[in-house]
Design an enzyme around this catalytic site. Structure first.
Site, PDB file in Angstrom:
ATOM      1  N   SER A 156       0.425  -0.864   0.323  1.00  0.00           N
ATOM      2  CA  SER A 156       0.028   0.007   0.216  1.00  0.00           C
ATOM      3  C   SER A 156       1.182   1.249   0.375  1.00  0.00           C
ATOM      4  O   SER A 156       1.802   1.773   1.042  1.00  0.00           O
ATOM      5  CB  SER A 156      -0.630  -0.082   1.007  1.00  0.00           C
ATOM      6  OG  SER A 156      -1.217   0.913   1.153  1.00  0.00           O
ATOM      7  N   HIS A 214      -1.341  -1.434  -4.368  1.00  0.00           N
ATOM      8  CA  HIS A 214      -2.769  -1.787  -3.640  1.00  0.00           C
ATOM      9  C   HIS A 214      -2.380   0.670  -3.121  1.00  0.00           C
ATOM     10  O   HIS A 214      -1.592   1.148  -2.432  1.00  0.00           O
ATOM     11  CB  HIS A 214      -2.131  -1.669  -2.464  1.00  0.00           C
ATOM     12  CG  HIS A 214      -3.716  -1.787  -0.700  1.00  0.00           C
ATOM     13  ND1 HIS A 214      -5.166  -2.625  -2.129  1.00  0.00           N
ATOM     14  CD2 HIS A 214      -3.915  -1.138  -0.194  1.00  0.00           C
ATOM     15  CE1 HIS A 214      -5.886  -2.248  -0.743  1.00  0.00           C
ATOM     16  NE2 HIS A 214      -5.929  -1.042  -0.089  1.00  0.00           N
ATOM     17  N   ASP A 247      -4.748   3.624  -1.700  1.00  0.00           N
ATOM     18  CA  ASP A 247      -6.061   3.432  -0.450  1.00  0.00           C
ATOM     19  C   ASP A 247      -6.388   5.197  -0.876  1.00  0.00           C
ATOM     20  O   ASP A 247      -6.842   5.787  -0.570  1.00  0.00           O
ATOM     21  CB  ASP A 247      -5.139   3.846   0.323  1.00  0.00           C
ATOM     22  CG  ASP A 247      -5.305   2.007   1.059  1.00  0.00           C
ATOM     23  OD1 ASP A 247      -6.522   1.224   0.375  1.00  0.00           O
ATOM     24  OD2 ASP A 247      -4.433   1.884   1.579  1.00  0.00           O
ATOM     25  N   MET A 300      -8.707   7.933   0.025  1.00  0.00           N
ATOM     26  CA  MET A 300     -10.132   8.628   1.425  1.00  0.00           C
ATOM     27  C   MET A 300     -10.423   9.800   1.043  1.00  0.00           C
ATOM     28  O   MET A 300      -9.461  11.052   0.760  1.00  0.00           O
ATOM     29  CB  MET A 300      -8.671   8.311   2.483  1.00  0.00           C
ATOM     30  CG  MET A 300      -8.265   7.139   2.543  1.00  0.00           C
ATOM     31  SD  MET A 300      -7.262   7.242   3.890  1.00  0.00           S
ATOM     32  CE  MET A 300      -6.952   5.420   4.472  1.00  0.00           C
ATOM     33  N   HIS A 335      -8.469   0.893  -3.920  1.00  0.00           N
ATOM     34  CA  HIS A 335      -9.498   0.693  -2.853  1.00  0.00           C
ATOM     35  C   HIS A 335     -10.423   1.758  -2.615  1.00  0.00           C
ATOM     36  O   HIS A 335      -9.567   2.666  -1.736  1.00  0.00           O
ATOM     37  CB  HIS A 335      -8.568   0.358  -1.508  1.00  0.00           C
ATOM     38  CG  HIS A 335      -9.241  -0.196   0.321  1.00  0.00           C
ATOM     39  ND1 HIS A 335      -8.335  -0.258   0.564  1.00  0.00           N
ATOM     40  CD2 HIS A 335     -10.374   0.004  -0.067  1.00  0.00           C
ATOM     41  CE1 HIS A 335      -9.822  -0.247   1.620  1.00  0.00           C
ATOM     42  NE2 HIS A 335     -10.690  -0.628   1.239  1.00  0.00           N
ATOM     43  N   MET A 341     -12.457   4.034  -0.356  1.00  0.00           N
ATOM     44  CA  MET A 341     -13.087   4.136   1.136  1.00  0.00           C
ATOM     45  C   MET A 341     -13.808   5.546   0.892  1.00  0.00           C
ATOM     46  O   MET A 341     -13.391   7.239   1.702  1.00  0.00           O
ATOM     47  CB  MET A 341     -11.807   4.368   2.157  1.00  0.00           C
ATOM     48  CG  MET A 341     -11.367   2.979   2.561  1.00  0.00           C
ATOM     49  SD  MET A 341      -9.765   3.285   3.199  1.00  0.00           S
ATOM     50  CE  MET A 341      -8.993   2.871   1.957  1.00  0.00           C
ATOM     51  N   MET A 371     -11.565  -6.031   5.943  1.00  0.00           N
ATOM     52  CA  MET A 371     -10.570  -5.159   6.715  1.00  0.00           C
ATOM     53  C   MET A 371      -9.990  -6.076   7.757  1.00  0.00           C
ATOM     54  O   MET A 371     -10.789  -6.031   8.406  1.00  0.00           O
ATOM     55  CB  MET A 371     -11.531  -3.368   7.080  1.00  0.00           C
ATOM     56  CG  MET A 371     -11.647  -2.617   5.637  1.00  0.00           C
ATOM     57  SD  MET A 371     -10.075  -2.111   4.581  1.00  0.00           S
ATOM     58  CE  MET A 371      -9.380  -1.730   5.746  1.00  0.00           C
ATOM     59  N   ASP A 413      -6.606  -5.969   4.704  1.00  0.00           N
ATOM     60  CA  ASP A 413      -5.332  -5.234   4.590  1.00  0.00           C
ATOM     61  C   ASP A 413      -5.538  -4.869   5.785  1.00  0.00           C
ATOM     62  O   ASP A 413      -6.671  -4.493   6.755  1.00  0.00           O
ATOM     63  CB  ASP A 413      -6.965  -3.933   3.513  1.00  0.00           C
ATOM     64  CG  ASP A 413      -5.922  -3.168   3.592  1.00  0.00           C
ATOM     65  OD1 ASP A 413      -5.008  -2.706   4.164  1.00  0.00           O
ATOM     66  OD2 ASP A 413      -6.886  -2.309   3.067  1.00  0.00           O
TER      67      ASP A 413
HETATM   68  C1  DX5 Z   1      -6.032   1.330   5.872  1.00  0.00           C
HETATM   69  C2  DX5 Z   1      -4.901   0.967   4.616  1.00  0.00           C
HETATM   70  C3  DX5 Z   1      -4.897   0.650   4.277  1.00  0.00           C
HETATM   71  C4  DX5 Z   1      -3.506   0.354   4.951  1.00  0.00           C
HETATM   72  C5  DX5 Z   1      -2.475  -0.892   5.325  1.00  0.00           C
HETATM   73  O1  DX5 Z   1      -7.361   2.233   6.078  1.00  0.00           O
HETATM   74  O2  DX5 Z   1      -6.447   0.302   3.457  1.00  0.00           O
HETATM   75  O3  DX5 Z   1      -4.643  -0.214   2.966  1.00  0.00           O
HETATM   76  O4  DX5 Z   1      -2.909   1.855   4.228  1.00  0.00           O
HETATM   77  O5  DX5 Z   1      -1.500  -0.461   6.158  1.00  0.00           O
HETATM   78  P1  DX5 Z   1      -1.011  -0.955   7.666  1.00  0.00           P
HETATM   79  O6  DX5 Z   1      -0.096  -2.146   6.516  1.00  0.00           O
HETATM   80  O7  DX5 Z   1       0.178   0.406   7.482  1.00  0.00           O
HETATM   81  O8  DX5 Z   1      -1.778  -1.587   7.951  1.00  0.00           O
HETATM   82 ZN    ZN Z   2      -6.442  -0.282   1.515  1.00  0.00          ZN
END
Ligand code: DX5
Ligand code: ZN
Length: 222
Positions: free
Chosen positions: A11, A36, A38, A40, A69, A71, A142, A180
């Site tokens: 990620s 990956h 993320d 947000m 991903h 979110m 998750m 994840d």
């Molecule tokens: C959390 C994300 C993850 C995050 C994982 O909201 O969806 O993908 O980047 O990070 P680590 O591996 O540090 O928990």
């Molecule tokens: Zn993620």
């Protein structure tokens, strides 16, 4: 017990953003299978990361599949832009707070030429995703509350991983099961033992001294 190859998806949320191209090259050279990303929006989760422009930048620097991903609220509205930016798979959330028609969004993701994926938060029961299992390519379970990297893994989520793998085996379905949040060598092993075949990891890769070793350890071949 392992039926499919274990895939590791770093990620880039945990990468050095001032050197995103190099970080992408480094994890690719270190054996990453997917990247990956993320996304947000400050509404669905209490953090803001980056948008399609950054995905398009990463796309220019790797041939690896981009695992996006979302979110965010209204992922139906934004999914086509991420497809255009070069996503290979797009994950949306099943929770009502994401404010979309899940079945329609999954179909739109397919129509845009991407693999369709669905995710559920720690508090969301497995039953919420059951109606969609036949319409997705990947289920993202998750193992932390989404929003931030670096949180502790929730082992209770292994029950959902197990159920997903049981369903996949019973149906003979082509379903990837991804975890994840808080994934390191130890929690990766637990996840694999319970049936996960795709591991997302930010901190344990990007904060390690050696990406190749970290990725190999996650895969269980370190
Ligand atoms: C959390 C994300 C993850 C995050 C994982 O909201 O969806 O993908 O980047 O990070 P680590 O591996 O540090 O928990
Ligand atoms: Zn993620």
């Amino acid at each position: 017990m392992i039926e499919s190859k274990i895939l590791v998806a770093p990620s880039i949320l945990a990468a050095d953003f001032s050197a995103l191209a190099e970080e992408t090259h480094r994890v690719e050279a270190a054996g990453a299978d997917w990247i990956h990303l993320d996304i947000m929006d400050g509404h669905f989760v209490d953090n803001i990361s980056f948008g399609p422009g950054v995905v398009a930048t990463v796309r220019k620097h790797t041939k690896l599949p981009l695992d996006v991903h979302l979110m965010i609220e209204h992922p139906d509205h934004y999914a086509p832009r991420f497809a255009e930016a070069g996503a290979n798979s797009i994950t949306v959330h099943v929770e009502p707070e994401a404010k979309h028609n899940v079945a329609e969004t999954l179909q739109a993701i397919r129509d845009a030429g991407c693999r369709a994926a669905l995710s559920l938060n720690p508090a969301t029961p497995f039953e919420s995703v059951e109606p969609y299992l036949t319409s997705i390519d990947l289920l993202l379970i998750m193992t932390v509350y989404p929003g931030f990297g670096g949180q502790a893994f929730r082992a209770e989520m292994m029950e959902k991983v197990k159920r997903a793998r049981e369903w996949q085996r019973a149906q003979g379905a082509a379903l990837d099961i991804e975890v994840d949040g808080g994934i390191n060598a130890e929690t990766a092993k637990l996840s694999i033992d319970n049936g996960a075949n795709v591991l997302v990891a930010g901190t344990s890769i990007f904060r390690s001294g050696n990406y190749r070793v970290a990725i190999a350890e996650l895969r269980g071949s370190g």
